[in-house]
Write an enzyme that holds these catalytic residues in place. Structure first.
Site, PDB file in Angstrom:
ATOM      1  N   ASP A 152       4.579  -3.085  -5.202  1.00 40.80           N
ATOM      2  CA  ASP A 152       3.698  -1.974  -4.863  1.00 40.80           C
ATOM      3  C   ASP A 152       4.493  -0.685  -4.643  1.00 40.80           C
ATOM      4  O   ASP A 152       5.565  -0.708  -4.038  1.00 40.80           O
ATOM      5  CB  ASP A 152       2.925  -2.351  -3.592  1.00 40.80           C
ATOM      6  N   GLU A 260      -0.292  -0.621 -12.853  1.00 39.77           N
ATOM      7  CA  GLU A 260      -1.110   0.358 -12.129  1.00 39.77           C
ATOM      8  C   GLU A 260      -0.317   1.655 -11.983  1.00 39.77           C
ATOM      9  O   GLU A 260       0.859   1.633 -11.633  1.00 39.77           O
ATOM     10  CB  GLU A 260      -1.487  -0.164 -10.736  1.00 39.77           C
ATOM     11  N   LYS A 302      -4.398   4.459   7.760  1.00 32.47           N
ATOM     12  CA  LYS A 302      -4.174   3.014   7.788  1.00 32.47           C
ATOM     13  C   LYS A 302      -4.979   2.326   8.896  1.00 32.47           C
ATOM     14  O   LYS A 302      -4.984   2.774  10.035  1.00 32.47           O
ATOM     15  CB  LYS A 302      -2.688   2.722   8.022  1.00 32.47           C
TER      16      LYS A 302
END
Ligand code: ZN
Length: 481
Positions: A152, A260, A302
């Site tokens: 990621d 991605e 978050k």
């Protein structure tokens, strides 16, 4: 051996030829137990039980690689062919069995391993052991429906190579360092001057493509560029597009890995024109993107709900979703933990074709279980987080005012869990995870890490229950049944 075993994981039984496998919890932690000729493939301790030899194999990276070779279902795979997918980042490496139990009830492809470089650094883990934790969880649960592993927010070719070498099935390329945010608010004269320095053939090709006719995305939805906006968009995103295309052709093409492209970690919102421009340029160049993560309007902080005008979000998101669907990739929603007020729109406006990333919420559920079952440990973690907030703010952005967090010394054990229902406290507990996990006493021992793992082993059923309930609410709201 029997005396060492606390429990056997019933779904972990596997047979391969004449060899038998199962996983068990022992007084020294979880192990894989192998009998038969396959024993020779694993590192471990040979024991004889009731006249039969078997090997107690620790859950190491090496042993996980052997499991992946012998049992293909334990390998991460592409999410292609699955409409909905969810990233279930497991920063501690103990939540994935709970994540697997949870997603069995939903129509969604799980990305069980998902960590950014920042998370690796903050937790002191490696891509090898993040993936190994997912492999062991899959084996333990006998889960054969497939899962993904996401490297990621990777920024460089070396980072991408590292994740690919480890066997990750998805790469999220973070293009933020190639996005010219500094130009978002620049004077038009400065934009025009810079634009003029681009090679004439690049300019004329782009102008022919974007300035003459509007792009019809859907009934009543067209993407139009004014010349001024167009020049700015080109300057802000062209380098990022070139970077993504180069990484794709050097490292991703032909691997079957999901790619991605993330343009979300930037200061400015991704306009519909910018999203369209980035997508159209990538696809024109033959880059097979599986998802794009724009930066949507409003705030995605978050571990708490969406902050902003949800009607405005829906109107904007509807077009982002249409752009994605026109090109055939998924919209990816990052910082997706706890965004309950927008989940229904995300599910509906994408027709159930989306990727949502979560991670922080599994950490916060761990703390909820600790608050309820190991209050003294929670008190220490909480106090430490409050004391070290300034440092954590360097890694994560929160705007939350923390003056409503009551002094923990005045709170009874029964009420500790209420902190996990308070946005400001959730954010403090969220962003300090790395400091909490890495904190050391003067003698070098960890302050909390080992005790957190011990508590989550002891209260594992409670932890998995909490994950199931809380992330289940995410999937329900997204309509992923
Ligand atoms: Zn992101």
């Amino acid at each position: 051996m029997e005396s060492e075993i606390i429990r056997i994981y019933p779904d972990s039984h596997q047979v391969r030829g004449s060899s038998g496998y199962f996983m068990a919890e022992t007084i020294n932690g979880n192990v894989l137990i192998v009998s038969g000729s396959d024993m020779e493939h694993f590192e471990g301790r040979l024991v004889v039980s009731q006249g039969k030899a078997c090997k107690l194999c620790p859950l190491t990276v090496e042993n996980s690689k052997t499991v992946r070779k012998l049992f293909p279902f334990t390998n991460p795979t592409s999410a292609a062919g699955h409409d909905a997918s969810i990233g279930l980042g497991d920063r501690l490496g103990v939540a994935s069995p709970g994540h697997i139990k949870l997603i069995r009830g939903f129509d969604v492809f799980p990305i069980l391993a998902q960590q950014s470089m920042r998370e690796l650094n903050l937790t002191g883990r490696t891509y090898e052991d993040v993936l190994a934790a997912a492999v062991w969880a899959v084996f333990r649960e006998g889960y054969k429906k497939g899962y993904g592993a996401d490297g990621d927010h990777l920024k460089t070719a070396d980072e991408v190579k590292y994740a690919l070498r480890c066997g990750y099935s998805m790469i999220t390329l973070d293009c933020s360092e190639h996005i010219r945010n500094d130009l978002a608010d620049a004077e038009q004269t400065a934009i025009d001057a810079q634009y003029g320095t681009l090679p004439p053939d690049v300019r004329s090709e782009l102008e022919n493509e974007y300035l003459n006719t509007p792009y019809i995305i859907d009934k009543g939805i067209a993407i139009n560029f004014t010349e001024a906006d167009f020049r700015r968009t080109v300057l802000i995103y062209l380098e990022a597009i070139n970077h993504a295309a180069a990484i794709y052709y050097d490292l991703i093409e032909g691997t079957g890995v999901d790619f991605e492209v993330s343009i979300d970690e930037t200061q400015s919102v991704t306009t519909l024109q910018s999203h369209f421009f980035v997508a159209n340029e990538l696809i024109k160049r033959g880059v097979a993107v599986s998802s794009i993560a724009p930066r949507f309007i409003g705030e995605f902080q978050k571990g708490i709900d969406y902050i902003g005008d949800t009607d405005a979000f829906e109107r904007d998101f509807a077009v982002h979703a249409k752009i994605a669907s026109r090109f055939g990739y998924k919209v990816s929603v990052h910082s997706g933990s706890d965004k309950f007020s927008i989940f229904p729109a995300v599910g509906r406006l994408t027709n159930g074709k989306f990727h949502l990333k979560t991670a922080g919420t599994s950490w916060l559920e761990a703390l909820r279980v600790i608050a309820e079952n190991a209050p003294e440990l929670y008190r220490e973690i909480h106090a430490f987080a409050m004391d070290n907030l300034a440092e954590a703010r360097e890694y994560y952005h929160i705007t939350e005012d923390i003056s409503d967090i009551a002094d923990i010394n005045n709170i009874s054990n029964d009420a500790l869990r209420d902190y996990l229902g308070l946005d400001s406290a959730r954010q403090v507990l969220h962003i300090t995870y790395g400091l909490v996990l890495m904190a050391k006493a003067p003698d070098g021992a960890t302050l909390f890490r080992d005790r957190i793992y011990k508590a989550l082993r002891e209260f594992e059923p409670e932890y998995f229950d909490a994950l199931g309930k809380h992330i289940g609410l995410h999937l329900d709201a997204l309509g992923a049944r």
